[in-house]
Design a protein around this motif. Sequence first.
Motif, PDB file in Angstrom:
ATOM      1  N   LYS A   2       0.828  -1.200   0.000  1.00 15.63           N
ATOM      2  CA  LYS A   2       0.000   0.000   0.000  1.00 15.63           C
ATOM      3  C   LYS A   2       0.870   1.261   0.000  1.00 15.63           C
ATOM      4  CE  LYS A   2      -4.431  -1.549   1.656  1.00 15.63           C
ATOM      5  NZ  LYS A   2      -5.628  -1.161   2.436  1.00 15.63           N
ATOM      6  N   ASN A  34      -8.818   1.945  -4.311  1.00 19.23           N
ATOM      7  CA  ASN A  34      -8.833   0.657  -3.623  1.00 19.23           C
ATOM      8  C   ASN A  34      -8.289  -0.455  -4.512  1.00 19.23           C
ATOM      9  OD1 ASN A  34      -9.885   1.235  -0.970  1.00 19.23           O
ATOM     10  ND2 ASN A  34     -11.812   1.754  -1.947  1.00 19.23           N
ATOM     11  N   LYS A  37      -4.531  -0.338  -4.489  1.00 19.41           N
ATOM     12  CA  LYS A  37      -3.931  -0.574  -3.171  1.00 19.41           C
ATOM     13  C   LYS A  37      -3.408   0.714  -2.534  1.00 19.41           C
ATOM     14  CE  LYS A  37      -2.685  -5.370  -4.192  1.00 19.41           C
ATOM     15  NZ  LYS A  37      -1.603  -6.391  -4.221  1.00 19.41           N
ATOM     16  N   ALA A  39      -3.395   3.390   0.310  1.00 16.15           N
ATOM     17  CA  ALA A  39      -3.792   3.527   1.710  1.00 16.15           C
ATOM     18  C   ALA A  39      -4.466   4.869   1.942  1.00 16.15           C
ATOM     19  CB  ALA A  39      -2.583   3.381   2.625  1.00 16.15           C
ATOM     20  N   GLU A  78      -2.802   4.962   9.876  1.00 15.79           N
ATOM     21  CA  GLU A  78      -2.432   3.561  10.113  1.00 15.79           C
ATOM     22  C   GLU A  78      -3.595   2.615   9.820  1.00 15.79           C
ATOM     23  OE1 GLU A  78      -0.740   3.239  14.125  1.00 15.79           O
ATOM     24  OE2 GLU A  78       1.050   2.482  13.095  1.00 15.79           O
ATOM     25  N   GLU A  79      -4.803   3.037  10.200  1.00 12.74           N
ATOM     26  CA  GLU A  79      -5.981   2.212   9.960  1.00 12.74           C
ATOM     27  C   GLU A  79      -6.195   1.958   8.473  1.00 12.74           C
ATOM     28  OE1 GLU A  79      -9.189  -0.160  10.592  1.00 12.74           O
ATOM     29  OE2 GLU A  79      -7.745   0.576  12.087  1.00 12.74           O
ATOM     30  N   CYS A  80      -5.788   2.922   7.642  1.00 14.08           N
ATOM     31  CA  CYS A  80      -5.957   2.779   6.192  1.00 14.08           C
ATOM     32  C   CYS A  80      -5.108   1.653   5.609  1.00 14.08           C
ATOM     33  CB  CYS A  80      -5.610   4.092   5.496  1.00 14.08           C
ATOM     34  SG  CYS A  80      -6.790   5.420   5.804  1.00 14.08           S
ATOM     35  N   LEU A  81      -4.084   1.239   6.327  1.00 17.88           N
ATOM     36  CA  LEU A  81      -3.297   0.102   5.868  1.00 17.88           C
ATOM     37  C   LEU A  81      -4.087  -1.195   5.957  1.00 17.88           C
ATOM     38  CD1 LEU A  81       0.155   0.913   7.498  1.00 17.88           C
ATOM     39  CD2 LEU A  81      -0.393   0.959   5.053  1.00 17.88           C
ATOM     40  N   LYS A  82      -5.106  -1.209   6.822  1.00 18.63           N
ATOM     41  CA  LYS A  82      -5.915  -2.405   7.017  1.00 18.63           C
ATOM     42  C   LYS A  82      -7.228  -2.344   6.248  1.00 18.63           C
ATOM     43  CE  LYS A  82      -4.315  -2.321  11.817  1.00 18.63           C
ATOM     44  NZ  LYS A  82      -4.766  -2.169  13.222  1.00 18.63           N
ATOM     45  N   SER A  83      -7.718  -1.138   6.018  1.00 21.49           N
ATOM     46  CA  SER A  83      -9.042  -0.969   5.418  1.00 21.49           C
ATOM     47  C   SER A  83      -8.928  -0.272   4.063  1.00 21.49           C
ATOM     48  CB  SER A  83      -9.939  -0.167   6.366  1.00 21.49           C
ATOM     49  OG  SER A  83      -9.348   1.079   6.672  1.00 21.49           O
TER      50      SER A  83
END
Length: 294
Positions: A2, A34, A37, A39, A78-83
């Motif tokens: 990402k 998205n 990829k 982030a 940081e949350e954007c790395l997961k979502s």
Amino acid sequence: MKYVDLHCDTVTECFDGGYALANCGLQTDLEKLNKGKCAAQCFAIYTQGDGAAVRFKQCLAFYKQSGVKEVLNYADLEECLKSGAGGILTVENLGFIEDVSQLEFLFAAGVKMASLVWNIENSLACPNGARGGLKPFGREVLDELDRLKIIVDISHLSDGGAAEILAGRKIPVVASHSNAKSVCNVPRNLSDDLIKKIADCGGVVGVNFCKKFLGEGETFESVFAHVSHIIDVGGEDTVAIGSDFDGIPAPENLEDCTKMPALISYLEGRGLKQSAIEKLCFDNFARVFKDICG
């Protein structure tokens, strides 16, 4: 892998064209981000000339209603790395500001990065290629941006203005979409001296995909040339991605943000260290964002 992109003009383009940011079919939209990829995408609101203040508020309202997941702090990033991909709100050209108190409104609206000028001289500063630098009001605005913890973006600023900001500076700045003048000698690109000074204050340079600023040759190879030169001059902590999508003609093989995984794969294949790739894609800007925005 990402990545974060430090600049695109998609919000303004969507507003002008009456498109939805979710799936506008431009070089960048939420669906494509998205797929590619991403982030987090820095979405710039650009204004110029008469009625710019009103236009800014219109574009801001459009952005707020677009459905983008807003990134307001490092935890959000940081949350954007997961979502799914998030959006970081930025301003390209603060020329519509008439009083520094107006910057409080921008901060409250979630603006996280801003530049003083575009390609036309305004009340704050002179643009790239011009001999002048910062103006007195521009210095006031700069101080207030620092106080409010809004990242200062020096892309489009004249060399003299950039040098003045960077002289002895301890707070990181960002050149959100600028390349290396030693690789492609155009006014919009940065001299090695400016790249070094950006590195010295802990800042980053987002590599721009515009063909005029990349120079001759195959697109991926040209991007690699700028990335590797910025690393050679400023170190691997200094380079980032600043596509300028929807503000530039589509580069061959990099027509939109869905091609970003292919570019990153190419850069990996050219022998860049894994640590350098990770810093380019995410870590470098994330560090600046955390340091300034919290």
